[in-house]
Design a protein around this motif. Structure first.
Motif, PDB file in Angstrom:
ATOM      1  N   ARG A  31      -9.919  -1.697  -5.187  1.00 56.99           N
ATOM      2  CA  ARG A  31      -8.811  -2.511  -5.689  1.00 56.99           C
ATOM      3  C   ARG A  31      -8.872  -3.944  -5.178  1.00 56.99           C
ATOM      4  O   ARG A  31      -8.273  -4.842  -5.764  1.00 56.99           O
ATOM      5  N   THR A  39      -7.996   3.892   3.070  1.00 53.54           N
ATOM      6  CA  THR A  39      -8.254   4.420   1.729  1.00 53.54           C
ATOM      7  C   THR A  39      -8.022   3.356   0.666  1.00 53.54           C
ATOM      8  O   THR A  39      -8.821   3.200  -0.272  1.00 53.54           O
ATOM      9  N   ASP A  40      -6.947   2.601   0.815  1.00 54.36           N
ATOM     10  CA  ASP A  40      -6.653   1.546  -0.158  1.00 54.36           C
ATOM     11  C   ASP A  40      -7.748   0.477  -0.142  1.00 54.36           C
ATOM     12  O   ASP A  40      -8.205   0.027  -1.204  1.00 54.36           O
ATOM     13  N   ALA A  44      -4.125   5.633   5.205  1.00 58.47           N
ATOM     14  CA  ALA A  44      -3.736   5.144   3.876  1.00 58.47           C
ATOM     15  C   ALA A  44      -4.236   3.724   3.644  1.00 58.47           C
ATOM     16  O   ALA A  44      -4.691   3.384   2.542  1.00 58.47           O
ATOM     17  N   ASP A  46       6.098   2.738   1.385  1.00 56.81           N
ATOM     18  CA  ASP A  46       5.261   1.603   0.994  1.00 56.81           C
ATOM     19  C   ASP A  46       5.014   0.707   2.202  1.00 56.81           C
ATOM     20  O   ASP A  46       5.959   0.238   2.853  1.00 56.81           O
ATOM     21  N   ILE A  98       0.863  -1.179   0.000  1.00 56.96           N
ATOM     22  CA  ILE A  98       0.000   0.000   0.000  1.00 56.96           C
ATOM     23  C   ILE A  98       0.899   1.228   0.000  1.00 56.96           C
ATOM     24  O   ILE A  98       1.794   1.360   0.848  1.00 56.96           O
ATOM     25  N   HIS A  99       0.668   2.124  -0.943  1.00 53.81           N
ATOM     26  CA  HIS A  99       1.513   3.307  -1.075  1.00 53.81           C
ATOM     27  C   HIS A  99       1.027   4.380  -0.104  1.00 53.81           C
ATOM     28  O   HIS A  99       0.055   5.093  -0.372  1.00 53.81           O
ATOM     29  N   SER A 137     -10.857   1.530  -1.981  1.00 51.33           N
ATOM     30  CA  SER A 137     -10.632   2.018  -3.341  1.00 51.33           C
ATOM     31  C   SER A 137     -11.278   1.163  -4.416  1.00 51.33           C
ATOM     32  O   SER A 137     -11.338   1.575  -5.582  1.00 51.33           O
TER      33      SER A 137
END
Length: 253
Positions: free
Chosen positions: A95, A89-90, A86, A17, A11-12, A93
Motif C-alpha cells: 500500500r 503487515t500494513d 499490524a 485504528d 492503520i486498521h 502490504s
C-alpha cells in the motif's frame, strides 16, 4: 499514487485504528524504513529522529498504540505487540510505494523497546532492532500505582493504574527479552542507553547485551538520561551510523 515527504497514516489494527505519520525519504520509490515504537504513555516522541533519518535516506514511521495519542480502542500491554504486527503487515502490504518490505527495522524507546524486541523475536519481517533507554526485563522496573496514576494512565484510554499494573505483572517468560534475546541473531541488534538514566540503569542494558548473540552493539552516553535530553544529536548519530552498517540502507537497495 504516492504521497509527499510527510504522509498521514491510518492503520486498521485488531484493537482499533492506529494513527501515525510516514516520513518518506523518496516519495514513490521503495526504500529502507525504520518503524518507531514509543514508550508508554509516549510523551517523548521521536519526531526529531524521524526527520533526521529521512534526511539520511531512510523512511521513518511514527505511530501510536491503540488507546493512545489519537489511536482508537482501549490501551493494553498485550495490544502493543499485536499493534506492532499490524503496522508491519500494513507496511509490507504494498500500500505504501515508499516502503521496501525487505528492509524494515524497528526502533523502540523505554517500554517500547521491550515491545520492539519482543515483537521482532517472533516476526522475521523485522530485519534489525534498535533499542534506546532499554527496558530489557519489565519485572526489573515496576512503577508504583501513584506513579502510574500521575504519569502514565491519564494519556491512555480505557485502563486504570491498577489494571495497567496487573497486565504488567502478567508478562510471562515468552515475552522476556532477557531470556530470549539470543534468538534474534543473526539479525543485528543495537542497544543505546544513558549513563545518567535514573529510571532504568545502564547495567540493565549491559545484562541484555551480554545475553545477546552477534551481531550486537552496546553504546552508552555517559551523561544522558532516560529520554536522552541534551543528547538527541548523539542519539540520532549513533542510530544513523549503525543503520548505515546494517546492510539494509539506501546504498544497498
Amino acid at each position: 499514487m504516492s504521497g509527499g515527504p510527510q504522509q498521514g497514516l491510518v492503520i486498521h489494527g485488531p484493537g482499533g485504528d492506529l494513527v501515525g505519520r510516514l516520513f518518506a525519504a523518496a516519495p514513490g520509490c521503495p526504500g529502507p524504513t525504520v518503524v518507531f515504537a514509543h514508550g508508554v504513555p509516549g510523551i517523548d516522541q521521536p519526531y526529531d529522529l524521524a526527520v533526521g533519518l529521512r534526511e539520511a535516506g531512510w523512511n521513518a514511521v511514527v505511530w501510536h498504540y491503540r488507546g493512545c495519542w489519537g489511536s482508537s480502542g482501549t490501551f493494553s500491554i498485550a495490544g502493543m505487540l499485536s499493534d506492532i504486527a499490524a503496522v508491519v503487515t500494513d507496511l509490507c502490504s504494498g500500500r505504501h510505494p515508499e516502503v521496501d518490505p525487505g528492509r524494515l527495522v524497528i526502533a523502540g524507546h523505554s517500554f517500547g523497546s521491550w515491545a520492539a524486541i519482543t515483537a521482532a523475536l517472533d516476526d522475521p519481517r523485522i530485519r534489525a532492532v534498535a533499542a534506546y533507554g532499554v527496558v530489557p526485563e519489565p519485572s526489573w522496573c515496576e512503577d508504583s500505582l501513584d506513579d502510574l496514576t500521575a504519569h502514565c494512565v491519564p494519556w491512555l484510554h480505557g485502563i486504570t493504574a491498577a489494571e495497567y499494573l496487573e497486565q504488567y505483572r502478567a508478562i510471562d517468560a515468552s515475552q522476556s527479552p532477557v531470556k530470549r534475546i539470543a534468538e534474534l541473531a543473526p539479525r543485528p541488534l543495537l542497544l543505546l542507553h544513558g549513563g545518567a538514566d535514573t529510571g532504568v540503569p545502564a547495567s540493565d542494558a549491559r545484562k541484555l547485551f551480554d545475553r545477546a548473540a552477534q551481531p550486537r552493539e552496546l553504546r552508552i552516553h555517559p551523561d544522558a538520561d532516560h529520554d536522552f535530553t541534551g543528547a538527541r544529536h548523539w542519539l540520532l548519530a549513533q542510530l544513523t551510523e549503525w543503520l548505515g552498517g546494517a546492510g539494509l540502507g539506501p546504498a544497498e537497495g
